[in-house]
Design an enzyme around this catalytic site. Structure first.
Site, PDB file in Angstrom:
ATOM      1  CG  HIS A 162      -1.782   0.930   1.281  1.00  0.00           C
ATOM      2  ND1 HIS A 162      -3.062   1.198   2.381  1.00  0.00           N
ATOM      3  CD2 HIS A 162      -2.217   2.007   0.739  1.00  0.00           C
ATOM      4  CE1 HIS A 162      -3.635   2.459   1.943  1.00  0.00           C
ATOM      5  NE2 HIS A 162      -3.058   2.700   0.710  1.00  0.00           N
TER       6      HIS A 162
ATOM      7  CG  HIS B 154      -8.423  -4.973   7.513  1.00  0.00           C
ATOM      8  ND1 HIS B 154      -7.513  -4.116   6.961  1.00  0.00           N
ATOM      9  CD2 HIS B 154      -8.981  -4.581   8.559  1.00  0.00           C
ATOM     10  CE1 HIS B 154      -7.153  -3.159   7.941  1.00  0.00           C
ATOM     11  NE2 HIS B 154      -8.356  -3.376   9.097  1.00  0.00           N
TER      12      HIS B 154
ATOM     13  CD  GLU C  45      -3.699  -2.978   0.278  1.00  0.00           C
ATOM     14  OE1 GLU C  45      -4.224  -4.245   0.285  1.00  0.00           O
ATOM     15  OE2 GLU C  45      -3.253  -2.250   0.717  1.00  0.00           O
TER      16      GLU C  45
END
Length: 242
Positions: free
Chosen positions: A43, A191, A70
């Site tokens: 990310h 997650h 991400e």
């Protein structure tokens, strides 16, 4: 078969804590691949709190699997993605004050932006996924916006304090995965997943891929990074084999 995406953000978090050149996220990605990871997830946040631009650029040409980048929906991040050209981009919500991503992207509330960014990335040959809560309306909106891949946010399941709440969240994820698959979408999830809660999610037949990072990096402190990756992959595969 279910795929494991190893998120290496927190290797970079450890490096940034002291401002050193180590540990190397690129090296971690290569070790993860050699230990069974099917793709590498990272990310690039607007605040650059862990992964840096140089990490993405250095990692792109050496990965043997896939890069799943991400990113938030901003012009800056779009430019980065188009330049780096990863195999996959996952559009995520982002708040500067959050410790980690707190929920799924509200596709309904940001429909025009989701459609725009999905279109631009798809035109460049990049597969786009949307990180969303396990909600039928959000899934439908993601499909309508042009996305053919979704990643279901499993945070509420992972953080549920009681078994009854956890089972309710698991049921939501199952239903969402079935609905996404019925639209012809590829359904991923992630997650908050760890070695204790991953198997019920991995057992959902419609889920193609799990993206897991913090738990693997934390477990690696005690067993080493290769073993941490192998153990997670084994748990996922054993759940799917049932």
């Amino acid at each position: 078969m279910i795929l494991l995406g190893v998120n290496i953000d927190h290797v970079a978090t450890l490096r940034q804590a002291r401002g050193t050149r180590y540990p190397s996220p690129v090296e971690a990605a290569l070790v993860a691949e050699s230990s069974g990871a099917d793709l590498i997830t990272l990310h690039l946040r607007e605040d650059r709190r862990h992964i840096q631009d140089a990490d993405v650029k250095a990692m792109r040409p050496v990965l043997k699997t896939r890069m799943n980048l991400e990113m938030a929906m901003t012009p800056e991040m779009l430019a980065h993605a188009l330049q780096v050209a990863p195999e996959d981009v996952c559009l995520v919500p982002e708040k500067r004050e959050e410790v980690t991503t707190e929920g799924g992207l509200d596709v309904r509330g940001h429909y025009a932006d989701v459609k725009h960014y999905t279109g631009k990335l798809t035109e460049a040959g990049i597969r786009v996924s949307i990180f969303i809560d396990p909600d039928r309306e959000q899934i439908q909106k993601a499909f309508d916006a042009g996305a053919r891949v979704i990643e279901l946010h499993t945070g509420a399941y992972a953080d549920a304090p009681h078994a009854s709440e956890r089972e309710a969240e698991l049921a939501r994820i199952r239903e969402a995965a079935e609905f996404g698959a019925s639209l012809g979408m590829v359904v991923n999830a992630g997650h908050g997943l760890n070695y204790h809660n991953v198997k019920p999610i991995a057992a959902i037949p419609q889920i193609a891929e799990l993206n897991i990072g913090h738990a693997i990096v934390a477990h690696a402190l005690f067993v080493g990074f290769p073993q941490a990756v192998r153990e997670m992959k084994a748990l996922m595969e054993s759940a799917r084999a049932r």
